[in-house]
Design a protein around this motif. Structure first.
Motif, PDB file in Angstrom:
ATOM      1  N   TYR A  66       0.810  -1.101  -0.268  1.00 26.00           N
ATOM      2  CA  TYR A  66       0.353  -0.056   0.058  1.00 26.00           C
ATOM      3  C   TYR A  66       1.142   1.488  -0.162  1.00 26.00           C
ATOM      4  O   TYR A  66       0.813   2.318  -1.190  1.00 26.00           O
ATOM      5  CB  TYR A  66      -0.925  -0.187   1.463  1.00 26.00           C
ATOM      6  CG  TYR A  66      -1.858   1.224   1.089  1.00 26.00           C
ATOM      7  CD1 TYR A  66      -3.151   1.164   0.774  1.00 26.00           C
ATOM      8  CD2 TYR A  66      -1.087   2.133   2.193  1.00 26.00           C
ATOM      9  CE1 TYR A  66      -3.612   2.614   0.530  1.00 26.00           C
ATOM     10  CE2 TYR A  66      -2.355   3.429   2.077  1.00 26.00           C
ATOM     11  CZ  TYR A  66      -3.605   3.496   1.429  1.00 26.00           C
ATOM     12  OH  TYR A  66      -4.276   4.628   1.884  1.00 26.00           O
ATOM     13  N   ILE A  67       1.764   1.193   1.024  1.00 27.46           N
ATOM     14  CA  ILE A  67       2.890   2.416   0.847  1.00 27.46           C
ATOM     15  C   ILE A  67       3.729   2.757  -0.269  1.00 27.46           C
ATOM     16  O   ILE A  67       4.072   3.784  -0.995  1.00 27.46           O
ATOM     17  CB  ILE A  67       4.135   2.704   1.947  1.00 27.46           C
ATOM     18  CG1 ILE A  67       2.507   2.205   3.349  1.00 27.46           C
ATOM     19  CG2 ILE A  67       5.063   2.928   1.760  1.00 27.46           C
ATOM     20  CD1 ILE A  67       4.055   2.096   4.352  1.00 27.46           C
ATOM     21  N   GLN A  68       3.987   1.574  -1.265  1.00 31.11           N
ATOM     22  CA  GLN A  68       4.541   2.006  -2.600  1.00 31.11           C
ATOM     23  C   GLN A  68       4.122   2.372  -3.560  1.00 31.11           C
ATOM     24  O   GLN A  68       4.011   2.953  -4.546  1.00 31.11           O
ATOM     25  CB  GLN A  68       5.648   0.046  -2.790  1.00 31.11           C
ATOM     26  CG  GLN A  68       6.058  -0.085  -4.162  1.00 31.11           C
ATOM     27  CD  GLN A  68       6.399  -1.582  -4.341  1.00 31.11           C
ATOM     28  OE1 GLN A  68       6.070  -1.927  -4.084  1.00 31.11           O
ATOM     29  NE2 GLN A  68       8.053  -1.807  -5.239  1.00 31.11           N
ATOM     30  N   GLN A  69       2.333   1.862  -3.569  1.00 30.77           N
ATOM     31  CA  GLN A  69       1.804   2.283  -4.349  1.00 30.77           C
ATOM     32  C   GLN A  69       1.194   3.636  -4.283  1.00 30.77           C
ATOM     33  O   GLN A  69       0.653   4.045  -5.349  1.00 30.77           O
ATOM     34  CB  GLN A  69       0.863   1.263  -4.487  1.00 30.77           C
ATOM     35  CG  GLN A  69       1.546  -0.352  -5.420  1.00 30.77           C
ATOM     36  CD  GLN A  69      -0.034  -0.657  -5.710  1.00 30.77           C
ATOM     37  OE1 GLN A  69      -1.440  -0.247  -5.250  1.00 30.77           O
ATOM     38  NE2 GLN A  69       0.473  -2.501  -6.090  1.00 30.77           N
ATOM     39  N   HIS A  70       0.623   4.324  -3.148  1.00 28.42           N
ATOM     40  CA  HIS A  70       0.498   5.389  -2.170  1.00 28.42           C
ATOM     41  C   HIS A  70       1.146   6.914  -1.757  1.00 28.42           C
ATOM     42  O   HIS A  70       0.443   7.257  -0.941  1.00 28.42           O
ATOM     43  CB  HIS A  70      -1.105   4.824  -1.860  1.00 28.42           C
ATOM     44  CG  HIS A  70      -2.353   4.032  -2.768  1.00 28.42           C
ATOM     45  ND1 HIS A  70      -2.619   4.552  -3.171  1.00 28.42           N
ATOM     46  CD2 HIS A  70      -2.102   2.767  -2.694  1.00 28.42           C
ATOM     47  CE1 HIS A  70      -3.255   3.387  -4.297  1.00 28.42           C
ATOM     48  NE2 HIS A  70      -2.746   2.499  -3.547  1.00 28.42           N
ATOM     49  N   TYR A  71       2.258   5.924  -1.732  1.00 27.53           N
ATOM     50  CA  TYR A  71       2.982   7.328  -1.095  1.00 27.53           C
ATOM     51  C   TYR A  71       2.975   8.240  -1.064  1.00 27.53           C
ATOM     52  O   TYR A  71       3.188   9.074  -0.086  1.00 27.53           O
ATOM     53  CB  TYR A  71       4.729   6.951  -0.997  1.00 27.53           C
ATOM     54  CG  TYR A  71       5.757   6.774  -0.981  1.00 27.53           C
ATOM     55  CD1 TYR A  71       5.995   7.217   0.763  1.00 27.53           C
ATOM     56  CD2 TYR A  71       6.658   8.365  -0.772  1.00 27.53           C
ATOM     57  CE1 TYR A  71       6.687   7.555   1.684  1.00 27.53           C
ATOM     58  CE2 TYR A  71       7.918   8.761  -0.225  1.00 27.53           C
ATOM     59  CZ  TYR A  71       7.672   9.153   0.904  1.00 27.53           C
ATOM     60  OH  TYR A  71       8.822   9.456   1.941  1.00 27.53           O
ATOM     61  N   GLN A  72       3.093   9.060  -2.013  1.00 28.64           N
ATOM     62  CA  GLN A  72       2.726  10.418  -2.504  1.00 28.64           C
ATOM     63  C   GLN A  72       1.284  11.055  -1.865  1.00 28.64           C
ATOM     64  O   GLN A  72       2.097  12.124  -1.409  1.00 28.64           O
ATOM     65  CB  GLN A  72       3.313  11.011  -4.179  1.00 28.64           C
ATOM     66  CG  GLN A  72       4.752  10.978  -4.284  1.00 28.64           C
ATOM     67  CD  GLN A  72       5.434  11.005  -3.566  1.00 28.64           C
ATOM     68  OE1 GLN A  72       5.464  12.000  -3.127  1.00 28.64           O
ATOM     69  NE2 GLN A  72       6.757  10.875  -3.769  1.00 28.64           N
ATOM     70  N   ASP A  73       0.823  10.485  -1.985  1.00 29.03           N
ATOM     71  CA  ASP A  73      -0.699  10.687  -1.359  1.00 29.03           C
ATOM     72  C   ASP A  73      -0.438  10.292  -0.143  1.00 29.03           C
ATOM     73  O   ASP A  73      -1.141  11.550   0.649  1.00 29.03           O
ATOM     74  CB  ASP A  73      -1.677   9.707  -2.398  1.00 29.03           C
ATOM     75  CG  ASP A  73      -2.062  10.352  -3.897  1.00 29.03           C
ATOM     76  OD1 ASP A  73      -1.507  11.249  -4.580  1.00 29.03           O
ATOM     77  OD2 ASP A  73      -2.464   9.760  -4.867  1.00 29.03           O
ATOM     78  N   VAL A  74      -0.406   9.073   0.472  1.00 32.57           N
ATOM     79  CA  VAL A  74      -0.442   8.901   1.871  1.00 32.57           C
ATOM     80  C   VAL A  74       0.878   9.908   2.319  1.00 32.57           C
ATOM     81  O   VAL A  74       0.075  10.901   3.178  1.00 32.57           O
ATOM     82  CB  VAL A  74       0.317   7.783   1.794  1.00 32.57           C
ATOM     83  CG1 VAL A  74      -0.309   7.532   3.656  1.00 32.57           C
ATOM     84  CG2 VAL A  74      -1.455   6.544   1.741  1.00 32.57           C
ATOM     85  N   LYS A  75       1.708  10.432   2.029  1.00 32.01           N
ATOM     86  CA  LYS A  75       2.784  11.152   2.591  1.00 32.01           C
ATOM     87  C   LYS A  75       2.109  12.549   2.420  1.00 32.01           C
ATOM     88  O   LYS A  75       2.091  13.275   3.759  1.00 32.01           O
ATOM     89  CB  LYS A  75       4.238  11.444   1.984  1.00 32.01           C
ATOM     90  CG  LYS A  75       4.633  12.261   2.887  1.00 32.01           C
ATOM     91  CD  LYS A  75       5.951  11.881   1.949  1.00 32.01           C
ATOM     92  CE  LYS A  75       7.349  12.839   2.640  1.00 32.01           C
ATOM     93  NZ  LYS A  75       8.403  12.876   1.765  1.00 32.01           N
ATOM     94  N   ALA A  76       1.200  13.195   1.685  1.00 34.40           N
ATOM     95  CA  ALA A  76       0.744  14.787   1.080  1.00 34.40           C
ATOM     96  C   ALA A  76      -0.373  14.769   2.947  1.00 34.40           C
ATOM     97  O   ALA A  76      -0.795  15.908   3.176  1.00 34.40           O
ATOM     98  CB  ALA A  76      -0.332  15.001   0.281  1.00 34.40           C
ATOM     99  N   ARG A  77      -0.901  13.332   3.176  1.00 41.90           N
ATOM    100  CA  ARG A  77      -2.276  13.828   3.593  1.00 41.90           C
ATOM    101  C   ARG A  77      -1.195  13.621   5.354  1.00 41.90           C
ATOM    102  O   ARG A  77      -2.322  14.125   5.700  1.00 41.90           O
ATOM    103  CB  ARG A  77      -3.209  12.385   3.376  1.00 41.90           C
ATOM    104  CG  ARG A  77      -4.185  12.678   1.927  1.00 41.90           C
ATOM    105  CD  ARG A  77      -4.817  11.684   1.997  1.00 41.90           C
ATOM    106  NE  ARG A  77      -4.724  10.194   2.091  1.00 41.90           N
ATOM    107  CZ  ARG A  77      -4.069   9.462   0.613  1.00 41.90           C
ATOM    108  NH1 ARG A  77      -4.526   9.999  -0.338  1.00 41.90           N
ATOM    109  NH2 ARG A  77      -3.868   9.007   0.967  1.00 41.90           N
ATOM    110  N   TYR A  78      -0.591  12.725   4.981  1.00 44.15           N
ATOM    111  CA  TYR A  78       0.204  12.408   6.606  1.00 44.15           C
ATOM    112  C   TYR A  78       0.604  14.139   7.159  1.00 44.15           C
ATOM    113  O   TYR A  78       0.653  14.581   8.028  1.00 44.15           O
ATOM    114  CB  TYR A  78       1.206  11.929   6.628  1.00 44.15           C
ATOM    115  CG  TYR A  78       2.044  11.501   7.873  1.00 44.15           C
ATOM    116  CD1 TYR A  78       1.178  11.014   8.735  1.00 44.15           C
ATOM    117  CD2 TYR A  78       2.969  12.042   7.822  1.00 44.15           C
ATOM    118  CE1 TYR A  78       1.902  11.072  10.516  1.00 44.15           C
ATOM    119  CE2 TYR A  78       3.711  11.675   9.576  1.00 44.15           C
ATOM    120  CZ  TYR A  78       3.260  11.246  10.601  1.00 44.15           C
ATOM    121  OH  TYR A  78       3.684  11.527  11.763  1.00 44.15           O
ATOM    122  N   ASN A  79       1.625  14.852   5.963  1.00 41.57           N
ATOM    123  CA  ASN A  79       1.590  16.180   6.414  1.00 41.57           C
ATOM    124  C   ASN A  79       0.830  17.171   6.769  1.00 41.57           C
ATOM    125  O   ASN A  79       1.200  18.017   6.897  1.00 41.57           O
ATOM    126  CB  ASN A  79       2.962  16.588   5.435  1.00 41.57           C
ATOM    127  CG  ASN A  79       4.008  15.538   5.462  1.00 41.57           C
ATOM    128  OD1 ASN A  79       4.442  14.505   6.216  1.00 41.57           O
ATOM    129  ND2 ASN A  79       4.711  15.658   3.782  1.00 41.57           N
TER     130      ASN A  79
END
Length: 214
Positions: free
Chosen positions: A89-102
């Motif tokens: 999941y992290i590999q495929q959605h890393y950028q989106d997840v990181k943006a929401r986390y930040n």
């Protein structure tokens, strides 16, 4: 003076926040590298830190809670066999997840940390109820008790004994006891039995009493 103290407190709070953020960034990078190269996250984190001693202690991570909750939400709508594992999941959605986390607020960030701490406390409580953990706890407790009682006997000359037996067949710890020399002699002269016989009779009585509804 009060203004200086307030500035120091603010500086300390800012330092703590920056250190926590840096730790989160390190964990994010470790999980990203682990996913890309099929490695364990903990191993990758150790390599980034360059020291096994530094990598052994894990602190609460809001990133862990955040990514796992997002993955679980996505998996709810997917059939079995097509659901994500966390590294995938992290590999495929890393950028989106990181943006929401930040974009999390400080309150949301603190809530995630608190949630993770609660989960770890529950996990530790479960571990402590396991038979092996109970056995280790009982053994350590009575080793300390025996040491203290024997030390008191040597210091003060008191004569005493104690017996601790299992009250259930589900319990696996051994019979625990301490008999000072006079207590051992008391069993022979007054009870007409060796103190070891008294131990096993008490253990049998404890088990029988529990099962008879006493």
């Amino acid at each position: 003076m009060l203004q200086k103290k307030a500035r120091r407190r603010e500086g300390a709070a800012g330092l703590t926040k920056d250190l926590n953020r840096a730790h989160e960034e390190l964990l994010i990078q470790a999980e990203k590298i682990s996913a890309e190269h099929n490695r364990m996250t903990q191993w990758t984190k150790l390599q980034l830190l360059g020291s096994k001693m530094q990598g052994q202690k894990r602190s609460a991570s809001a990133w862990n809670v955040f990514t796992r909750k997002e993955m679980e939400e996505v998996n709810k709508n997917l059939p079995l066999g097509q659901r994500y594992t966390l590294p995938k999941y992290i590999q495929q959605h890393y950028q989106d997840v990181k943006a929401r986390y930040n974009s999390l607020s400080d309150e949301d960030y603190a809530a995630l940390i608190e949630e993770l701490c609660d989960v770890r406390e529950d996990q530790n409580a479960i571990k402590c109820r396991q038979p092996k953990a109970v056995l280790c706890n009982v053994t350590a407790t009575f080793q300390a008790l025996t040491h203290e009682v024997h030390a008191a006997h040597l210091r003060t000359g008191i004569e005493t004994f104690y017996v601790a037996a299992c009250s259930s067949l589900d319990q696996t710890h051994e019979l625990k006891s301490y008999f000072s020399p006079i207590a051992q002699q008391f069993c022979k002269d007054v009870l007409n039995m060796d103190y070891t016989v008294l131990l096993h009779r008490f253990e049998a009585y404890a088990l029988a009493g529990v099962h008879s509804g006493m």
